[in-house]
Design a protein around this motif. Structure first.
Motif, short mmCIF file in Angstrom:
data_model
loop_
_atom_site.label_atom_id
_atom_site.label_comp_id
_atom_site.label_asym_id
_atom_site.label_seq_id
_atom_site.Cartn_x
_atom_site.Cartn_y
_atom_site.Cartn_z
N ILE A 270 43.42 55.35 34.04
CA ILE A 270 44.04 54.13 34.54
C ILE A 270 45.31 53.99 33.72
O ILE A 270 45.25 53.89 32.49
N LYS B 119 50.31 39.03 40.59
CA LYS B 119 50.40 40.41 40.10
C LYS B 119 49.14 40.77 39.30
O LYS B 119 48.60 41.87 39.43
N GLU C 159 38.58 48.53 42.11
CA GLU C 159 38.43 49.57 43.14
C GLU C 159 38.33 50.95 42.50
O GLU C 159 37.51 51.78 42.91
N TRP C 160 39.15 51.21 41.50
CA TRP C 160 39.16 52.49 40.80
C TRP C 160 37.80 52.74 40.14
O TRP C 160 37.23 53.82 40.26
N LYS D 178 46.23 41.25 41.71
CA LYS D 178 46.36 42.54 42.40
C LYS D 178 45.98 43.69 41.47
O LYS D 178 45.32 44.64 41.88
N THR D 179 46.37 43.57 40.20
CA THR D 179 46.04 44.60 39.21
C THR D 179 44.52 44.64 38.99
O THR D 179 43.93 45.73 38.95
N TYR E 109 56.83 56.30 42.60
CA TYR E 109 56.03 55.20 43.10
C TYR E 109 56.16 55.07 44.62
O TYR E 109 55.19 54.92 45.34
N LEU F 262 42.20 43.77 41.03
CA LEU F 262 41.59 44.34 42.24
C LEU F 262 41.70 45.86 42.23
O LEU F 262 40.73 46.58 42.51
N ARG F 263 42.88 46.37 41.89
CA ARG F 263 43.10 47.82 41.84
C ARG F 263 42.19 48.47 40.80
O ARG F 263 41.60 49.52 41.05
N ILE F 264 42.03 47.84 39.64
CA ILE F 264 41.16 48.37 38.57
C ILE F 264 39.71 48.40 39.05
O ILE F 264 39.01 49.40 38.87
#
Length: 199
Positions: free
Chosen positions: A183, A17, A27-28, A20-21, A198, A23-25
């Motif tokens: 974010i 988790k 990308e943003w 994944k978080t 969601y 990675l998302r940060i």
């Protein structure tokens, strides 16, 4: 995304988790640029975890704290402590006080959703809106719960406008002024509204 896919994501081990978080940060930030983002920081557990993950990746990342005037003193102390420790935190405030919001719009009772439905029923200019709020739409959604319908006739004002006026509007003004994109860290399972948003 389906409910089953959400359950699979929620069942992942913590280290996955976190990856994944991260990675998302990344990308943003790659998309908007580090100077065009901020972490929405409430001083609560969820946003503190998010802030720590973001700061591990980007130590000087901007944070924004919305001081509605209703935070616990301990929350304010925690935010100011983090600011003193070097966290780059901007603090935004509403234009009017909580007391004034209650007097003008009413109390947030039951839940944001139910308060909104009661307010919309009471202030509706169209019969269609009133009917939807009372009976629901064709999917049986969007209505005042049977157990709360008696509040329609209550002698005090009811609305969920306090969150918009005290928190969301100051944040929107900040975003408009700075051009920064948020974010946010929210727990999807805290309400049915968050789950459906969601999904």
């Amino acid at each position: 995304m389906t409910h089953n896919e959400l359950k699979m994501l929620q069942a992942l081990p913590l280290d996955i988790k976190i990856m994944k978080t991260e990675l998302r940060i990344k990308e943003w930030i790659e998309h908007f640029g580090i100077d065009n983002v901020y972490v929405s920081f409430s001083g609560g557990k969820d946003s503190t975890v998010l802030a720590n993950i973001c700061r591990r990746l980007y130590p000087n990342i901007k944070m924004v704290f919305a001081n509605t005037g209703q935070e616990y003193p301990e929350t304010i102390s925690f935010v100011l402590k983090k600011k003193k420790e070097g966290w780059d935190i901007d603090i935004v405030r509403p234009k009017i006080r909580f007391k004034d919001v209650l007097e003008k719009y009413g109390y947030p009772v039951i839940s944001k959703e139910q308060s909104t439905f009661i307010y919309q029923y009471r202030t509706a200019k169209s019969e269609k809106t009133k009917t939807t709020r009372f009976n629901g739409n064709k999917w049986n959604r969007g209505k005042i719960s049977e157990k709360w319908k008696y509040l329609i006739e209550s002698d005090f004002k009811i609305s969920a406008n306090c969150c918009d006026i005290l928190k969301k509007n100051p944040i929107k003004n900040y975003e408009k002024l700075t051009g920064r994109k948020p974010i946010v860290g929210t727990m999807v399972d805290e309400s049915s509204l968050r789950i459906s948003t969601y999904l």
